[in-house]
Design a protein around this motif. Structure first.
Motif, PDB file in Angstrom:
ATOM      1  N   TRP A   1       0.838  -1.211   0.000  1.00 23.87           N
ATOM      2  CA  TRP A   1       0.000   0.000   0.000  1.00 23.87           C
ATOM      3  C   TRP A   1       0.868   1.254   0.000  1.00 23.87           C
ATOM      4  CZ3 TRP A   1      -4.288   2.249  -1.115  1.00 23.87           C
ATOM      5  CH2 TRP A   1      -4.656   3.457  -0.499  1.00 23.87           C
ATOM      6  N   GLU A   2       1.865   1.286   0.912  1.00 24.48           N
ATOM      7  CA  GLU A   2       2.752   2.450   1.015  1.00 24.48           C
ATOM      8  C   GLU A   2       3.497   2.697  -0.295  1.00 24.48           C
ATOM      9  OE1 GLU A   2       2.807   4.366   3.606  1.00 24.48           O
ATOM     10  OE2 GLU A   2       1.656   3.084   4.968  1.00 24.48           O
ATOM     11  N   GLN A   3       3.923   1.625  -0.928  1.00 27.05           N
ATOM     12  CA  GLN A   3       4.742   1.757  -2.141  1.00 27.05           C
ATOM     13  C   GLN A   3       3.913   1.737  -3.428  1.00 27.05           C
ATOM     14  OE1 GLN A   3       7.971  -1.040  -1.943  1.00 27.05           O
ATOM     15  NE2 GLN A   3       8.750  -0.213  -0.010  1.00 27.05           N
ATOM     16  N   ARG A   4       2.629   1.883  -3.297  1.00 27.26           N
ATOM     17  CA  ARG A   4       1.727   1.960  -4.459  1.00 27.26           C
ATOM     18  C   ARG A   4       1.870   0.790  -5.419  1.00 27.26           C
ATOM     19  NH1 ARG A   4       0.061   7.267  -5.783  1.00 27.26           N
ATOM     20  NH2 ARG A   4       0.498   8.748  -4.139  1.00 27.26           N
ATOM     21  N   GLN A   5       1.890  -0.425  -4.863  1.00 25.21           N
ATOM     22  CA  GLN A   5       2.001  -1.610  -5.717  1.00 25.21           C
ATOM     23  C   GLN A   5       0.637  -2.104  -6.209  1.00 25.21           C
ATOM     24  OE1 GLN A   5       4.265  -4.345  -3.282  1.00 25.21           O
ATOM     25  NE2 GLN A   5       6.058  -3.000  -3.282  1.00 25.21           N
TER      26      GLN A   5
ATOM     27  N   PRO B   1      -5.075 -12.697  -7.257  1.00 25.40           N
ATOM     28  CA  PRO B   1      -6.083 -11.994  -6.461  1.00 25.40           C
ATOM     29  C   PRO B   1      -6.755 -12.885  -5.415  1.00 25.40           C
ATOM     30  CG  PRO B   1      -6.386 -11.522  -8.787  1.00 25.40           C
ATOM     31  CD  PRO B   1      -5.316 -12.552  -8.705  1.00 25.40           C
ATOM     32  N   GLU B   2      -6.996 -14.149  -5.767  1.00 26.54           N
ATOM     33  CA  GLU B   2      -7.695 -15.012  -4.808  1.00 26.54           C
ATOM     34  C   GLU B   2      -6.825 -15.298  -3.586  1.00 26.54           C
ATOM     35  OE1 GLU B   2      -6.723 -15.827  -7.823  1.00 26.54           O
ATOM     36  OE2 GLU B   2      -5.811 -17.833  -7.860  1.00 26.54           O
ATOM     37  N   ARG B   3      -5.518 -15.031  -3.691  1.00 24.18           N
ATOM     38  CA  ARG B   3      -4.656 -15.235  -2.528  1.00 24.18           C
ATOM     39  C   ARG B   3      -4.567 -14.001  -1.639  1.00 24.18           C
ATOM     40  NH1 ARG B   3       0.917 -17.504  -3.891  1.00 24.18           N
ATOM     41  NH2 ARG B   3       1.178 -16.955  -1.713  1.00 24.18           N
ATOM     42  N   PHE B   4      -4.575 -12.810  -2.241  1.00 21.58           N
ATOM     43  CA  PHE B   4      -4.390 -11.643  -1.369  1.00 21.58           C
ATOM     44  C   PHE B   4      -5.668 -10.862  -1.044  1.00 21.58           C
ATOM     45  CE2 PHE B   4      -4.671  -7.662  -3.745  1.00 21.58           C
ATOM     46  CZ  PHE B   4      -4.564  -8.075  -5.056  1.00 21.58           C
ATOM     47  N   ILE B   5      -6.666 -10.900  -1.929  1.00 23.14           N
ATOM     48  CA  ILE B   5      -7.856 -10.084  -1.665  1.00 23.14           C
ATOM     49  C   ILE B   5      -8.582 -10.511  -0.375  1.00 23.14           C
ATOM     50  CG2 ILE B   5     -10.108  -9.327  -2.534  1.00 23.14           C
ATOM     51  CD1 ILE B   5      -8.793  -9.121  -5.311  1.00 23.14           C
ATOM     52  N   PRO B   6      -8.750 -11.823  -0.141  1.00 22.24           N
ATOM     53  CA  PRO B   6      -9.372 -12.196   1.137  1.00 22.24           C
ATOM     54  C   PRO B   6      -8.567 -11.703   2.346  1.00 22.24           C
ATOM     55  CG  PRO B   6      -9.355 -14.064  -0.365  1.00 22.24           C
ATOM     56  CD  PRO B   6      -8.510 -12.996  -1.000  1.00 22.24           C
ATOM     57  N   VAL B   7      -7.241 -11.660   2.223  1.00 20.92           N
ATOM     58  CA  VAL B   7      -6.407 -11.180   3.332  1.00 20.92           C
ATOM     59  C   VAL B   7      -6.593  -9.668   3.512  1.00 20.92           C
ATOM     60  CG1 VAL B   7      -4.094 -11.190   4.342  1.00 20.92           C
ATOM     61  CG2 VAL B   7      -4.740 -13.008   2.755  1.00 20.92           C
ATOM     62  N   VAL B   8      -6.641  -8.949   2.402  1.00 24.06           N
ATOM     63  CA  VAL B   8      -6.911  -7.495   2.482  1.00 24.06           C
ATOM     64  C   VAL B   8      -8.264  -7.253   3.147  1.00 24.06           C
ATOM     65  CG1 VAL B   8      -7.321  -5.370   1.151  1.00 24.06           C
ATOM     66  CG2 VAL B   8      -5.560  -6.966   0.410  1.00 24.06           C
ATOM     67  N   GLU B   9      -9.260  -8.060   2.729  1.00 25.26           N
ATOM     68  CA  GLU B   9     -10.624  -7.862   3.252  1.00 25.26           C
ATOM     69  C   GLU B   9     -10.704  -8.117   4.749  1.00 25.26           C
ATOM     70  OE1 GLU B   9     -13.102 -10.242   0.571  1.00 25.26           O
ATOM     71  OE2 GLU B   9     -13.730  -8.370  -0.383  1.00 25.26           O
ATOM     72  N   GLU B  10      -9.843  -9.021   5.255  1.00 19.00           N
ATOM     73  CA  GLU B  10      -9.889  -9.324   6.687  1.00 19.00           C
ATOM     74  C   GLU B  10      -8.993  -8.408   7.506  1.00 19.00           C
ATOM     75  OE1 GLU B  10      -9.237 -13.526   7.281  1.00 19.00           O
ATOM     76  OE2 GLU B  10     -10.804 -13.945   5.790  1.00 19.00           O
ATOM     77  N   SER B  11      -8.131  -7.674   6.838  1.00 19.79           N
ATOM     78  CA  SER B  11      -7.284  -6.742   7.577  1.00 19.79           C
ATOM     79  C   SER B  11      -7.928  -5.359   7.504  1.00 19.79           C
ATOM     80  CB  SER B  11      -5.885  -6.697   6.963  1.00 19.79           C
ATOM     81  OG  SER B  11      -5.887  -5.902   5.800  1.00 19.79           O
ATOM     82  N   GLY B  12      -7.502  -4.474   8.370  1.00 22.80           N
ATOM     83  CA  GLY B  12      -8.070  -3.134   8.375  1.00 22.80           C
ATOM     84  C   GLY B  12      -7.788  -2.363   7.095  1.00 22.80           C
ATOM     85  N   LEU B  13      -6.812  -2.852   6.327  1.00 26.68           N
ATOM     86  CA  LEU B  13      -6.393  -2.169   5.109  1.00 26.68           C
ATOM     87  C   LEU B  13      -7.515  -2.014   4.092  1.00 26.68           C
ATOM     88  CD1 LEU B  13      -3.658  -1.000   4.249  1.00 26.68           C
ATOM     89  CD2 LEU B  13      -3.217  -3.127   3.020  1.00 26.68           C
ATOM     90  N   ILE B  14      -8.520  -2.876   4.159  1.00 25.98           N
ATOM     91  CA  ILE B  14      -9.607  -2.812   3.178  1.00 25.98           C
ATOM     92  C   ILE B  14     -10.304  -1.448   3.216  1.00 25.98           C
ATOM     93  CG2 ILE B  14     -11.347  -3.861   4.717  1.00 25.98           C
ATOM     94  CD1 ILE B  14     -11.141  -4.247   0.870  1.00 25.98           C
ATOM     95  N   LEU B  15     -10.277  -0.782   4.371  1.00 22.88           N
ATOM     96  CA  LEU B  15     -10.944   0.520   4.461  1.00 22.88           C
ATOM     97  C   LEU B  15     -10.233   1.543   3.583  1.00 22.88           C
ATOM     98  CD1 LEU B  15     -11.783   0.548   8.275  1.00 22.88           C
ATOM     99  CD2 LEU B  15     -13.256  -0.108   6.364  1.00 22.88           C
ATOM    100  N   LYS B  16      -8.892   1.574   3.688  1.00 21.29           N
ATOM    101  CA  LYS B  16      -8.110   2.502   2.859  1.00 21.29           C
ATOM    102  C   LYS B  16      -8.137   2.079   1.397  1.00 21.29           C
ATOM    103  CE  LYS B  16      -4.491   3.240   6.203  1.00 21.29           C
ATOM    104  NZ  LYS B  16      -3.067   3.018   6.427  1.00 21.29           N
ATOM    105  N   VAL B  17      -7.829   0.794   1.157  1.00 23.29           N
ATOM    106  CA  VAL B  17      -7.746   0.291  -0.219  1.00 23.29           C
ATOM    107  C   VAL B  17      -9.106   0.396  -0.908  1.00 23.29           C
ATOM    108  CG1 VAL B  17      -7.233  -1.722  -1.668  1.00 23.29           C
ATOM    109  CG2 VAL B  17      -5.816  -1.237   0.312  1.00 23.29           C
ATOM    110  N   GLY B  18     -10.161   0.032  -0.183  1.00 23.15           N
ATOM    111  CA  GLY B  18     -11.506   0.077  -0.749  1.00 23.15           C
ATOM    112  C   GLY B  18     -11.900   1.490  -1.162  1.00 23.15           C
ATOM    113  N   ASN B  19     -11.562   2.453  -0.319  1.00 21.52           N
ATOM    114  CA  ASN B  19     -11.890   3.838  -0.619  1.00 21.52           C
ATOM    115  C   ASN B  19     -11.075   4.340  -1.818  1.00 21.52           C
ATOM    116  OD1 ASN B  19     -13.343   6.212  -0.088  1.00 21.52           O
ATOM    117  ND2 ASN B  19     -11.560   7.092   0.977  1.00 21.52           N
ATOM    118  N   TRP B  20      -9.821   3.903  -1.875  1.00 21.89           N
ATOM    119  CA  TRP B  20      -8.960   4.287  -2.999  1.00 21.89           C
ATOM    120  C   TRP B  20      -9.508   3.720  -4.321  1.00 21.89           C
ATOM    121  CZ3 TRP B  20      -5.797   0.705  -5.759  1.00 21.89           C
ATOM    122  CH2 TRP B  20      -4.962   1.304  -6.718  1.00 21.89           C
TER     123      TRP B  20
END
Ligand code: C2E
Ligand code: MG
Ligand code: MG
Ligand code: MG
Length: 275
Positions: free
Chosen positions: A35-39, A74-93
């Motif tokens: 997220w920080e490095q805009r990947q 995507p099927e490996r990382f999206i569920p992890v993003v969704e369960e971490s707080g990061l989904i709030l930032k990433v989702g809004n972005w």
């Protein structure tokens, strides 16, 4: 035989679980850096109107390109993003990126954005969607939000209120992966859903399995009776396409018609498809 006894299987299962848990932990550790490095980036998959064949809109999909590992599935990382707080930032972005991209396309092309249940938990979804629309200048009727049955399962009043507000604004609500969750058909009535997205697991076997075929026909006729639009996901061959058109599915999405693509490629497709 001795090699295939239950204990051997149990040990192998534990070893696999260990590997899965390690892979997940590994992803978790790299997400914040990503997220920080805009990947992350957003890609756009076209959706077509079945009867006219016209381009109708795009679905925004999240991608992660790691500098040394390359594309992370995507099927490996999206569920992890969704369960971490990061989904709030990433989702809004994603919401802001998608609305900004769509604002450059002609009316009435729509953008469809996946919204995870976790994004509703924060209680700011309505505000964030409003901000993304205001910042981009996109009209609400060109934004579609894809929600899942798991959200509806926990649909408390705050979720219901947000969904009602979206509908009041003219934003389209689509039920994603329809048929795979704990579908309560009553939700379709209560929640002002406008579109059902038929999960690709059904489309995959819609030509060769008569039970799947019966289920898809039933979904399509239910949708027609309730005046809901339908998008079939994951169309990969002509036989699937023909079946879905014949049975009255209104919108079509899949590798056969167009893969997820960059914003630039999406713009090119829009230009080529203009009348
Ligand atoms: P989904 O919302 O059901 O998205 C459709 C998935 O089907 C996408 O997978 C797309 O690339 C894939 N697909 C499209 N056409 C075909 C086809 O012809 N054949 C096959 N086999 N697959 C096809 P993707 O991009 O891997 O995303 C997987 C899931 O991750 C999505 O399923 C969605 O639930 C979630 N997701 C993706 N982007 C986002 C996002 O921005 N936010 C959230 N919350 N979830 C997202
Ligand atoms: Mg979706
Ligand atoms: Mg989805
Ligand atoms: Mg789906």
């Amino acid at each position: 035989g001795a090699k295939n006894d239950g204990r051997g299987n149990a040990r192998r299962f534990e070893a696999d679980m260990g590997a899965t848990a390690r892979a997940r932990r590994d992803i978790e550790l790299h997400l914040h850096e990503a997220w920080e490095q805009r990947q992350f980036r957003v890609v756009y998959q076209p959706i077509f109107e079945a009867t006219s064949g016209r381009l109708a809109g795009f679905e925004a999909l999240l991608r992660w390109h790691h500098p040394t590992r390359g594309e992370v599935p995507p099927e490996r990382f999206i569920p992890v993003v969704e369960e971490s707080g990061l989904i709030l930032k990433v989702g809004n972005w994603i919401l802001n990126e998608a609305c900004r991209a769509a604002a450059a396309w002609p009316d009435p092309l729509f953008i469809s954005v996946n919204v995870s249940p976790a994004q509703f938990r924060g209680g700011h979804t309505y505000q964030q969607v409003g901000d993304a629309l205001a910042a981009s200048g996109l009209v609400p009727s060109r934004l579609e939000l894809e929600i899942t049955e798991s959200l509806l399962l926990k649909a408390d009043t705050s979720v219901r209120t947000a969904l009602d507000q979206f509908r009041a604004e003219g934003i389209i609500l689509a039920l994603d992966d329809f048929g795979t969750g704990y579908s309560s058909l009553r939700y379709l009535q209560i929640l002002n859903i406008s579109r059902l997205k038929i999960d690709q697991s059904f489309i995959r076997h819609v030509v060769d399995d008569r039970h799947t075929q019966a289920i898809v026909k039933a979904i399509l006729s239910l949708a027609q009776a309730l005046e809901l639009k339908t998008t079939a996901e994951g169309i990969e061959n002509e036989a699937q396409l023909d079946f879905l058109k014949r049975e009255g599915c209104t919108h079509l999405q899949g590798y056969l018609l167009g893969p997820p693509m960059s914003e630039e490629e999406a713009c090119r497709l829009v230009r080529d498809r203009l009348p």
